[in-house]
Design a protein around this motif. Structure first.
Motif, PDB file in Angstrom:
ATOM      1  N   SER A   6       0.808  -1.215   0.000  1.00  0.00           N
ATOM      2  CA  SER A   6       0.000   0.000   0.000  1.00  0.00           C
ATOM      3  C   SER A   6       0.843   1.268   0.000  1.00  0.00           C
ATOM      4  N   ASP A   7       2.082   1.191   0.491  1.00  0.00           N
ATOM      5  CA  ASP A   7       2.969   2.356   0.493  1.00  0.00           C
ATOM      6  C   ASP A   7       3.796   2.446  -0.791  1.00  0.00           C
ATOM      7  N   LYS A   8       3.426   1.659  -1.784  1.00  0.00           N
ATOM      8  CA  LYS A   8       4.044   1.639  -3.120  1.00  0.00           C
ATOM      9  C   LYS A   8       5.408   0.943  -3.155  1.00  0.00           C
ATOM     10  N   THR A   9       5.831   0.339  -2.060  1.00  0.00           N
ATOM     11  CA  THR A   9       7.073  -0.434  -2.069  1.00  0.00           C
ATOM     12  C   THR A   9       6.782  -1.827  -2.610  1.00  0.00           C
ATOM     13  N   PHE A  10       7.850  -2.540  -2.947  1.00  0.00           N
ATOM     14  CA  PHE A  10       7.716  -3.905  -3.431  1.00  0.00           C
ATOM     15  C   PHE A  10       8.302  -4.869  -2.414  1.00  0.00           C
ATOM     16  N   TYR A  11       7.671  -6.019  -2.310  1.00  0.00           N
ATOM     17  CA  TYR A  11       8.174  -7.105  -1.477  1.00  0.00           C
ATOM     18  C   TYR A  11       8.399  -8.306  -2.389  1.00  0.00           C
ATOM     19  N   LYS A  28      17.798  -7.290  -4.627  1.00  0.00           N
ATOM     20  CA  LYS A  28      18.856  -6.286  -4.737  1.00  0.00           C
ATOM     21  C   LYS A  28      18.574  -5.258  -5.829  1.00  0.00           C
ATOM     22  N   TRP A  29      17.611  -5.531  -6.666  1.00  0.00           N
ATOM     23  CA  TRP A  29      17.327  -4.664  -7.806  1.00  0.00           C
ATOM     24  C   TRP A  29      16.703  -3.340  -7.371  1.00  0.00           C
ATOM     25  N   SER A  30      16.881  -2.346  -8.224  1.00  0.00           N
ATOM     26  CA  SER A  30      16.238  -1.046  -8.027  1.00  0.00           C
ATOM     27  C   SER A  30      14.738  -1.167  -8.311  1.00  0.00           C
ATOM     28  N   ARG A  31      14.013  -0.168  -7.873  1.00  0.00           N
ATOM     29  CA  ARG A  31      12.574  -0.117  -8.153  1.00  0.00           C
ATOM     30  C   ARG A  31      12.323  -0.115  -9.663  1.00  0.00           C
ATOM     31  N   ALA A  32      13.124   0.654 -10.395  1.00  0.00           N
ATOM     32  CA  ALA A  32      12.951   0.743 -11.852  1.00  0.00           C
ATOM     33  C   ALA A  32      13.139  -0.615 -12.515  1.00  0.00           C
ATOM     34  N   LYS A  33      14.120  -1.365 -12.058  1.00  0.00           N
ATOM     35  CA  LYS A  33      14.374  -2.677 -12.649  1.00  0.00           C
ATOM     36  C   LYS A  33      13.245  -3.652 -12.312  1.00  0.00           C
ATOM     37  N   LYS A  34      12.736  -3.588 -11.082  1.00  0.00           N
ATOM     38  CA  LYS A  34      11.601  -4.441 -10.707  1.00  0.00           C
ATOM     39  C   LYS A  34      10.376  -4.093 -11.540  1.00  0.00           C
ATOM     40  N   LEU A  35      10.144  -2.809 -11.764  1.00  0.00           N
ATOM     41  CA  LEU A  35       9.011  -2.394 -12.600  1.00  0.00           C
ATOM     42  C   LEU A  35       9.154  -2.901 -14.032  1.00  0.00           C
ATOM     43  N   ASP A  56       9.092  -5.628 -19.625  1.00  0.00           N
ATOM     44  CA  ASP A  56       9.996  -4.812 -20.428  1.00  0.00           C
ATOM     45  C   ASP A  56      11.407  -5.380 -20.307  1.00  0.00           C
ATOM     46  N   PHE A  57      11.566  -6.613 -20.742  1.00  0.00           N
ATOM     47  CA  PHE A  57      12.818  -7.329 -20.553  1.00  0.00           C
ATOM     48  C   PHE A  57      14.005  -6.660 -21.243  1.00  0.00           C
ATOM     49  N   GLU A  58      13.748  -5.960 -22.351  1.00  0.00           N
ATOM     50  CA  GLU A  58      14.841  -5.304 -23.060  1.00  0.00           C
ATOM     51  C   GLU A  58      15.440  -4.154 -22.247  1.00  0.00           C
ATOM     52  N   LYS A  59      14.703  -3.627 -21.261  1.00  0.00           N
ATOM     53  CA  LYS A  59      15.205  -2.540 -20.421  1.00  0.00           C
ATOM     54  C   LYS A  59      16.123  -3.038 -19.299  1.00  0.00           C
ATOM     55  N   LEU A  60      16.027  -4.309 -18.955  1.00  0.00           N
ATOM     56  CA  LEU A  60      16.767  -4.834 -17.807  1.00  0.00           C
ATOM     57  C   LEU A  60      18.285  -4.639 -17.901  1.00  0.00           C
ATOM     58  N   PRO A  61      18.924  -4.916 -19.038  1.00  0.00           N
ATOM     59  CA  PRO A  61      20.385  -4.731 -19.082  1.00  0.00           C
ATOM     60  C   PRO A  61      20.823  -3.286 -18.823  1.00  0.00           C
ATOM     61  N   ASN A  62      20.128  -2.329 -19.393  1.00  0.00           N
ATOM     62  CA  ASN A  62      20.490  -0.918 -19.185  1.00  0.00           C
ATOM     63  C   ASN A  62      20.222  -0.469 -17.771  1.00  0.00           C
ATOM     64  N   LEU A  63      19.197  -0.982 -17.158  1.00  0.00           N
ATOM     65  CA  LEU A  63      18.891  -0.622 -15.772  1.00  0.00           C
ATOM     66  C   LEU A  63      19.910  -1.218 -14.808  1.00  0.00           C
ATOM     67  N   ALA A  64      20.619  -2.214 -15.252  1.00  0.00           N
ATOM     68  CA  ALA A  64      21.633  -2.841 -14.406  1.00  0.00           C
ATOM     69  C   ALA A  64      22.951  -2.072 -14.450  1.00  0.00           C
ATOM     70  N   LYS A  65      23.124  -1.235 -15.461  1.00  0.00           N
ATOM     71  CA  LYS A  65      24.384  -0.494 -15.598  1.00  0.00           C
ATOM     72  C   LYS A  65      24.411   0.673 -14.619  1.00  0.00           C
ATOM     73  N   LYS A  66      25.584   0.901 -14.048  1.00  0.00           N
ATOM     74  CA  LYS A  66      25.775   2.045 -13.153  1.00  0.00           C
ATOM     75  C   LYS A  66      26.316   3.194 -13.971  1.00  0.00           C
ATOM     76  N   THR A  67      25.847   4.372 -13.657  1.00  0.00           N
ATOM     77  CA  THR A  67      26.372   5.545 -14.334  1.00  0.00           C
ATOM     78  C   THR A  67      27.229   6.336 -13.366  1.00  0.00           C
ATOM     79  N   PHE A  68      28.359   6.789 -13.844  1.00  0.00           N
ATOM     80  CA  PHE A  68      29.286   7.561 -13.026  1.00  0.00           C
ATOM     81  C   PHE A  68      29.450   8.938 -13.638  1.00  0.00           C
ATOM     82  N   LYS A  69      29.467   9.939 -12.776  1.00  0.00           N
ATOM     83  CA  LYS A  69      29.615  11.320 -13.268  1.00  0.00           C
ATOM     84  C   LYS A  69      30.984  11.837 -12.920  1.00  0.00           C
TER      85      LYS A  69
END
Length: 96
Positions: A12-17, A70-77, A83-96
């Motif tokens: 109900s609080d929009k989190t995932f279990y 361990k996944w982010s909310r975006a990856k779980k969504l 949206d399996f094609e999005k999973l590899p990009n969501l797994a990449k870390k971006t560094f600035k």
């Protein structure tokens, strides 16, 4: 052959279990009714089933559950929305 399920609930609080069980129907009912008062979902009810996958290998099911936790909310969504094609990009870390 025994079947195991890895599942994702939306709280109900929009989190995932994310959990694992060998009886999906019973386990979801346990979450919905608040059977286990110390459970993460107890104070976050109502919960709704968003995703599940079946496994015949318990070790693979356990490792998949641990991985998804361990996944982010975006990856779980992306997984929930097939949206399996999005999973590899969501797994990449971006560094600035």
């Amino acid at each position: 052959m025994k079947i195991y399920y890895v599942y994702i609930l939306k709280c109900s609080d929009k989190t995932f279990y994310t959990g694992i069980t060998s009886n999906l129907t019973k386990r979801i009912m346990d979450h919905k009714t608040g059977k286990h008062t110390s459970s993460y979902t107890y104070k976050r009810r109502p919960v709704t089933l968003q995703f599940y996958a079946q496994f015949t290998n318990v070790e693979l099911a356990i490792s998949t559950e641990k991985q998804i936790k361990k996944w982010s909310r975006a990856k779980k969504l992306a997984l929930i929305n097939n949206d399996f094609e999005k999973l590899p990009n969501l797994a990449k870390k971006t560094f600035k």
